[in-house]
Design a protein around this motif. Structure first.
Motif, PDB file in Angstrom:
ATOM      1  N   ARG A 171      28.227  36.552  59.019  1.00  0.00           N
ATOM      2  CA  ARG A 171      27.410  37.373  58.138  1.00  0.00           C
ATOM      3  C   ARG A 171      28.279  37.983  57.039  1.00  0.00           C
ATOM      4  O   ARG A 171      29.479  38.203  57.234  1.00  0.00           O
ATOM      5  N   ASN A 177      22.657  44.684  56.009  1.00  0.00           N
ATOM      6  CA  ASN A 177      22.230  43.306  55.834  1.00  0.00           C
ATOM      7  C   ASN A 177      21.102  42.995  56.810  1.00  0.00           C
ATOM      8  O   ASN A 177      21.268  43.154  58.024  1.00  0.00           O
ATOM      9  N   SER A 179      19.299  39.908  56.383  1.00  0.00           N
ATOM     10  CA  SER A 179      18.980  38.559  55.910  1.00  0.00           C
ATOM     11  C   SER A 179      19.229  37.556  57.029  1.00  0.00           C
ATOM     12  O   SER A 179      20.366  37.169  57.300  1.00  0.00           O
ATOM     13  N   THR A 423      24.594  40.071  50.205  1.00  0.00           N
ATOM     14  CA  THR A 423      23.386  39.673  50.914  1.00  0.00           C
ATOM     15  C   THR A 423      22.182  39.790  49.989  1.00  0.00           C
ATOM     16  O   THR A 423      22.137  40.670  49.120  1.00  0.00           O
ATOM     17  N   MET A 441      21.339  31.738  50.073  1.00  0.00           N
ATOM     18  CA  MET A 441      22.453  32.498  50.628  1.00  0.00           C
ATOM     19  C   MET A 441      23.096  31.779  51.816  1.00  0.00           C
ATOM     20  O   MET A 441      24.319  31.717  51.932  1.00  0.00           O
TER      21      MET A 441
END
Length: 474
Positions: A171, A177, A179, A423, A441
């Protein structure tokens, strides 16, 4: 999102009823959308066919003062929980802007808010989850009981074993974050469900850890006539806060939140707070916990820090009492209200960003925001969680052409955030609206790893269909 529709709405009163609904839906491969208080901004609770399950009747709130825990139904309202916790002299830190949200929704999105600067997001307070899986089986998962580096194994209440392959993706190195599915080494099974946006199971009950209620707070809304001075203050306040929290020093600067308002945001707020000074480059809203023993010394330390960075102390606002602190919270929330009122007058919707980037790249990202928005000619404001290197840039189109322009700029900001190691969503989630940005992403390989987790728990793909990733991955 427009065009939402469903064939049936269910309002169950128990996990057993939810299990029956899901068994029926799973056998017939009928999509199921979980609906909480519908305060989200990314379309996750909007169905496009199938069943809707509303959790509004699962309202249980039980506080255990001795163990500092709360047992909460997924449909309990955050504001009600906060009142119950406060009445027991305890403290639940997650502080999203909208307190009318349901606790199940805050867990499903790993909600955070302003206080996440010191206290982190919802994930850090979830100790146990009760869920119903897509096939109707129930499961109770407690933190720390299902940890693994490669394959996470846990059992349903009926004894079925479920093995999930731990993803290989890392990550982004950002403070906030939400996502995609969580990953860590080792991975705790409970963390896969927190922030999964209703795609892996239906949360029915949550056990939360609580903290002792702080004795007091020192709060300030501080105005700066120079952006450079403001940023210098933020950098030092952030660094001091992190160091002193780690060192557990009680009488040194350690903010619980650091919030930012740009010059345009202050103009909007002045519509409801005319006492807001004009001509400022921006403002910072901060808070710190105090005690009777530390209050006076902390006021001195904050004053010294502010003076050293050229803050306009004469026109800034400070308080240590609850009534004025509440007024400062109203100041913070006046901005989104004013923004929505402006948009309503023009019949448009805001286009708001939710990206976060690593600390080292934040100054460059803020500069990019200001340059691209300043050149756009669009009405806009920039505000939010600067302590977490996470700001919201809200574009306020007045026409359909401006709305299209704003969406184009949004896409460019996403690309810039990804390029800087950030992110695409720090706190609002992915839902249906941001699927293509999550794909940009994470990339094909890692999105497929997420899809494998989804298929292991929901082989027919009925839960939260369309949330997070396109159905083609399933």
């Amino acid at each position: 999102m427009r065009g939402g529709h469903a064939s049936k709405l269910f309002i169950p009163e128990s996990a057993a009823e939810i299990a029956d609904i899901l068994r029926e839906a799973n056998e017939a491969r009928i999509p199921v959308t979980v609906s909480g208080a519908r305060t989200g901004t990314v379309g996750g609770a909007i169905p496009f066919g199938g069943y809707v399950i509303s959790l509004e009747r699962l309202k249980k709130i039980e506080i255990d003062k001795n163990s500092k825990t709360a047992i909460v139904g997924a449909g309990a309202i955050l504001g009600d929980l906060q009142k119950a916790v406060d009445a027991e002299g305890l403290f639940y830190p997650p502080d999203p802007t909208e307190w009318s949200c349901q606790i199940g929704g805050t867990v499903a999105t790993n909600a955070s808010g302003a206080r996440s600067f010191r206290y982190g997001a919802t994930r850090g307070y979830v100790q146990r989850l009760s869920l119903v899986l897509a096939n109707g089986e129930t499961v109770s998962i407690r933190r720390g009981e299902n940890l693994a580096d490669t394959n996470v194994l846990f059992k349903t209440d009926a004894g079925s074993e479920i093995a999930l392959k731990v993803p290989t993706y890392q990550r982004p190195n950002v403070r906030k974050n939400v996502s995609g599915y969580f990953n860590a080494a080792p991975l705790d099974a409970i963390d896969l469900f927190i922030g999964s946006e209703g795609t892996l199971g239906v949360i029915t009950e949550i056990e939360l850890s609580l903290l002792a209620k702080p004795e007091g707070f020192f709060s300030g809304i501080v105005f700066f006539d120079s952006q450079a001075s403001l940023m210098g203050f933020v950098d030092q306040a952030r660094d001091l806060s992190f160091f002193n929290v780690r060192s557990q020093v009680a009488d040194h600067i350690a903010a619980s939140l650091i919030e930012y308002f740009d010059d345009r945001a202050l103009e909007f707020i002045s519509e409801k707070f005319p006492e807001t000074p004009g001509g400022m480059a921006g403002a910072i809203y901060f808070e710190q916990e105090t005690t009777a023993d530390t209050e006076e010394l902390l006021l001195e330390k904050w004053n010294e820090l502010l003076e050293s960075h050229g803050a306009d102390l004469e026109r800034s606002w400070f308080t240590t009492n609850e009534q004025d602190r509440e007024k400062m919270r109203e100041f913070r929330h006046a901005l989104p209200v004013s923004v929505n009122e402006r948009l309503a007058r023009h019949g448009q919707r805001k286009v708001g960003t939710d990206m976060a980037v690593p600390d080292a790249n934040f100054p460059a990202f803020l500069k990019y925001y200001k340059e691209i928005l300043g050149a756009s000619g669009l009405d806009h404001v920039i505000f939010g969680h600067i302590g977490d290197c996470h700001l919201h840039a809200n574009m306020l189109p007045k026409t359909a052409d401006e709305a299209e322009k704003a969406r184009h700029i949004y896409g460019r900001c996403v690309g810039q955030a990804i390029m800087l190691g950030g992110t695409v969503s720090a706190e609002h989630g992915i839902g249906k609206l941001k699927r293509k940005y999550l794909a940009a992403m994470m990339g094909e390989r890692y999105l497929n790893e997420m899809a494998e987790i989804k298929k292991a728990l929901d082989p027919s793909g009925i839960l939260g269909r369309g949330n997070m990733f396109d159905e083609s991955y399933l």
